[in-house]
Design a protein around this motif. Structure first.
Motif, PDB file in Angstrom:
ATOM      1  N   GLY A 295     -12.545  20.320  -5.616  1.00 43.78           N
ATOM      2  CA  GLY A 295     -11.173  20.759  -5.850  1.00 43.78           C
ATOM      3  C   GLY A 295     -10.695  21.735  -4.791  1.00 43.78           C
ATOM      4  O   GLY A 295      -9.550  21.655  -4.321  1.00 43.78           O
ATOM      5  N   MET A 296     -11.584  22.645  -4.367  1.00 41.45           N
ATOM      6  CA  MET A 296     -11.231  23.603  -3.327  1.00 41.45           C
ATOM      7  C   MET A 296     -10.920  22.888  -2.016  1.00 41.45           C
ATOM      8  O   MET A 296      -9.931  23.194  -1.334  1.00 41.45           O
ATOM      9  N   LEU A 297     -11.752  21.918  -1.649  1.00 39.03           N
ATOM     10  CA  LEU A 297     -11.533  21.171  -0.411  1.00 39.03           C
ATOM     11  C   LEU A 297     -10.229  20.386  -0.469  1.00 39.03           C
ATOM     12  O   LEU A 297      -9.499  20.299   0.536  1.00 39.03           O
ATOM     13  N   GLU A 298      -9.898  19.833  -1.632  1.00 43.09           N
ATOM     14  CA  GLU A 298      -8.639  19.089  -1.757  1.00 43.09           C
ATOM     15  C   GLU A 298      -7.436  20.023  -1.625  1.00 43.09           C
ATOM     16  O   GLU A 298      -6.415  19.654  -1.043  1.00 43.09           O
ATOM     17  N   LEU A 299      -7.550  21.219  -2.163  1.00 45.27           N
ATOM     18  CA  LEU A 299      -6.456  22.190  -2.033  1.00 45.27           C
ATOM     19  C   LEU A 299      -6.271  22.595  -0.566  1.00 45.27           C
ATOM     20  O   LEU A 299      -5.141  22.744  -0.090  1.00 45.27           O
ATOM     21  N   ILE A 300      -7.374  22.770   0.151  1.00 48.38           N
ATOM     22  CA  ILE A 300      -7.292  23.116   1.576  1.00 48.38           C
ATOM     23  C   ILE A 300      -6.631  21.977   2.361  1.00 48.38           C
ATOM     24  O   ILE A 300      -5.755  22.201   3.204  1.00 48.38           O
ATOM     25  N   ASP A 301      -7.045  20.746   2.063  1.00 49.34           N
ATOM     26  CA  ASP A 301      -6.436  19.586   2.730  1.00 49.34           C
ATOM     27  C   ASP A 301      -4.954  19.470   2.399  1.00 49.34           C
ATOM     28  O   ASP A 301      -4.121  19.158   3.268  1.00 49.34           O
ATOM     29  N   ALA A 302      -4.607  19.698   1.115  1.00 50.24           N
ATOM     30  CA  ALA A 302      -3.198  19.620   0.702  1.00 50.24           C
ATOM     31  C   ALA A 302      -2.361  20.648   1.438  1.00 50.24           C
ATOM     32  O   ALA A 302      -1.235  20.365   1.868  1.00 50.24           O
ATOM     33  N   ASP A 303      -2.905  21.843   1.600  1.00 54.61           N
ATOM     34  CA  ASP A 303      -2.187  22.903   2.312  1.00 54.61           C
ATOM     35  C   ASP A 303      -1.888  22.470   3.748  1.00 54.61           C
ATOM     36  O   ASP A 303      -0.762  22.611   4.240  1.00 54.61           O
ATOM     37  N   TYR A 304      -2.894  21.915   4.423  1.00 55.22           N
ATOM     38  CA  TYR A 304      -2.723  21.506   5.827  1.00 55.22           C
ATOM     39  C   TYR A 304      -1.753  20.328   5.949  1.00 55.22           C
ATOM     40  O   TYR A 304      -0.829  20.356   6.778  1.00 55.22           O
ATOM     41  N   THR A 305      -1.962  19.290   5.137  1.00 56.30           N
ATOM     42  CA  THR A 305      -1.141  18.084   5.288  1.00 56.30           C
ATOM     43  C   THR A 305       0.307  18.326   4.871  1.00 56.30           C
ATOM     44  O   THR A 305       1.230  17.744   5.454  1.00 56.30           O
ATOM     45  N   LEU A 306       0.541  19.195   3.880  1.00 56.41           N
ATOM     46  CA  LEU A 306       1.917  19.514   3.481  1.00 56.41           C
ATOM     47  C   LEU A 306       2.613  20.346   4.561  1.00 56.41           C
ATOM     48  O   LEU A 306       3.786  20.124   4.871  1.00 56.41           O
ATOM     49  N   LYS A 307       1.902  21.303   5.132  1.00 51.90           N
ATOM     50  CA  LYS A 307       2.507  22.159   6.161  1.00 51.90           C
ATOM     51  C   LYS A 307       2.822  21.380   7.438  1.00 51.90           C
ATOM     52  O   LYS A 307       3.766  21.716   8.153  1.00 51.90           O
TER      53      LYS A 307
ATOM     54  N   ASP B 200       3.118  14.211   1.075  1.00 56.56           N
ATOM     55  CA  ASP B 200       4.103  14.788   0.166  1.00 56.56           C
ATOM     56  C   ASP B 200       3.368  15.499  -0.973  1.00 56.56           C
ATOM     57  O   ASP B 200       2.142  15.669  -0.939  1.00 56.56           O
ATOM     58  N   GLU B 201       4.127  15.897  -1.996  1.00 58.31           N
ATOM     59  CA  GLU B 201       3.548  16.703  -3.073  1.00 58.31           C
ATOM     60  C   GLU B 201       2.532  15.953  -3.922  1.00 58.31           C
ATOM     61  O   GLU B 201       1.838  16.549  -4.755  1.00 58.31           O
ATOM     62  N   ALA B 202       2.395  14.646  -3.694  1.00 57.89           N
ATOM     63  CA  ALA B 202       1.402  13.874  -4.440  1.00 57.89           C
ATOM     64  C   ALA B 202      -0.024  14.358  -4.157  1.00 57.89           C
ATOM     65  O   ALA B 202      -0.897  14.279  -5.037  1.00 57.89           O
ATOM     66  N   VAL B 203      -0.258  14.900  -2.940  1.00 57.53           N
ATOM     67  CA  VAL B 203      -1.612  15.381  -2.625  1.00 57.53           C
ATOM     68  C   VAL B 203      -1.960  16.609  -3.473  1.00 57.53           C
ATOM     69  O   VAL B 203      -3.122  16.815  -3.847  1.00 57.53           O
ATOM     70  N   LEU B 204      -0.944  17.396  -3.789  1.00 54.93           N
ATOM     71  CA  LEU B 204      -1.158  18.561  -4.638  1.00 54.93           C
ATOM     72  C   LEU B 204      -1.456  18.116  -6.070  1.00 54.93           C
ATOM     73  O   LEU B 204      -2.335  18.673  -6.738  1.00 54.93           O
TER      74      LEU B 204
END
Length: 357
Positions: free
Chosen positions: A327-339, A344-348
């Protein structure tokens, strides 16, 4: 001396003539400074009465200014910010020779400076009735410094240690007492939860919020509903329900709350930051409990209120470390790909599903 004891001493007579306010908690330093000026200058602060000197002012200049009779005011207050004479030196060494092993460093100092400091130390206990001296440092002062010891002996020292979520209750009780208010159990639990999700505990902000609640609260006891209304506009607090849903691994509720936060205009960066912090706390609690640290004992290492720390500990038991790591790694990836605009917000949403799943 901690804040409440320091403020209590300021109410006594006679008032000392030298003070040191040192520490990272600016709220306490500002409050103490204002109270000292109120006591010394009951008719109000004027430019003639209060003077701020450079932090590196020489000892002889400071002595001369302290002994100078003021014009147009019965008392004058000299403020010296961030004096190097109180600063912690590299590797926590005290260059004033307070330890035998440091004799060489002390010998390297110019003799004239050492003599000037000695003269200042002799003056501090015998300041004229019209002179007050206030040292201010927004960092911890070195207690081994000769100047620190002299101020402690001749006057008052405030140690303004920073407030964290796990020890905010001491401040809260003092604040409620000053307002002649208290909180019901639900309000206390909500306040602890709200503070626990704040990335930094801003006492000035909390002070203003409680003043507002007290102003509109009809009864002596503040209710949870009144606090919720006051804190509703704070993004970190409004996201608390989302964090709770993740803790309970309630994916349906978590996704619903996530979509509502995004629809209400909460930036994804704020959501990700708070979710990441929450997952880190769950992970830390998991590791600490494996080491035998449980219940309220989790409060200090997690920097949380004891009540909240217990809840995090119970929630952590429902997760395994692999799920938290993923979950932590997915949040880090979501932060990078969204920025970077790569997703889109689907990764979050996917990260939340992973955590709850």
């Amino acid at each position: 001396m901690e804040f409440s004891a320091f403020m209590a001493r300021l109410r006594r007579e006679p008032l000392p003539h030298v003070f040191l306010l040192a520490g990272e908690e600016r709220y306490y330093i500002d409050k103490a400074r204002a109270r000292i000026l109120e006591r010394v200058l009951p008719e109000g602060v004027t430019d003639a009465a209060v003077e701020t000197l450079p932090g590196d002012v020489t000892c002889d200049t400071l002595i001369a200014r302290l002994q100078e009779v003021p014009f147009f005011t019965p008392q004058h207050v000299l403020i010296v910010p961030e004096s190097p004479l109180l600063r912690q030196t590299k590797n926590n060494k005290d260059a004033e020779g307070t330890e035998p092993a440091e004799a060489d460093a002390a010998a390297a100092k110019p003799a004239s400076k050492d003599k000037a400091l000695t003269r200042l130390l002799k003056v501090l206990p015998e300041l004229p009735e019209y002179s007050y001296l206030l040292f201010i440092s927004h960092h911890k002062a070195d207690k081994r410094k000769k100047l620190y010891k002299a101020i402690e002996k001749a006057g008052l020292v405030l140690e303004a240690d920073p407030i964290r979520a796990w020890n905010v209750n001491t401040w809260l009780q003092g604040k409620l007492q000053s307002l002649n208010k208290d909180m019901d159990r639900g309000a206390q639990a909500y306040f602890a939860a709200a503070v626990s999700v704040m990335q930094t505990v801003d006492l000035s902000f909390l002070d203003q919020q409680l003043d507002t609640v007290a102003l509109y609260s009809k009864d002596r006891r503040i209710t949870r509903a009144e606090l919720e209304q006051c804190f509703a506009s704070v993004p970190e607090v409004s996201i608390f329900a989302l964090l709770e849903a993740v803790s309970q691994r309630d994916v349906r509720q978590a996704l619903s709350l996530l979509r509502r936060e995004l629809a209400d205009g909460t930036y994804f960066t704020v959501i990700i930051a708070l979710l990441t912090r929450h997952v880190r706390q769950l992970w830390q609690a998991k590791v600490l409990q494996a080491q035998g640290i449980r219940g309220k004992a989790l409060a200090k290492p997690l920097e949380l209120n004891p009540f909240i720390a217990e809840r995090v500990g119970r929630a952590a038991a429902a997760f395994d470390e692999t799920a938290l790591r993923t979950g932590m790694l997915e949040l880090i990836d979501a932060d990078y790909t969204l920025k970077t605009g790569q997703a889109d917000e689907a990764v979050l949403e996917h990260a939340v599903i992973t955590l709850c799943g």
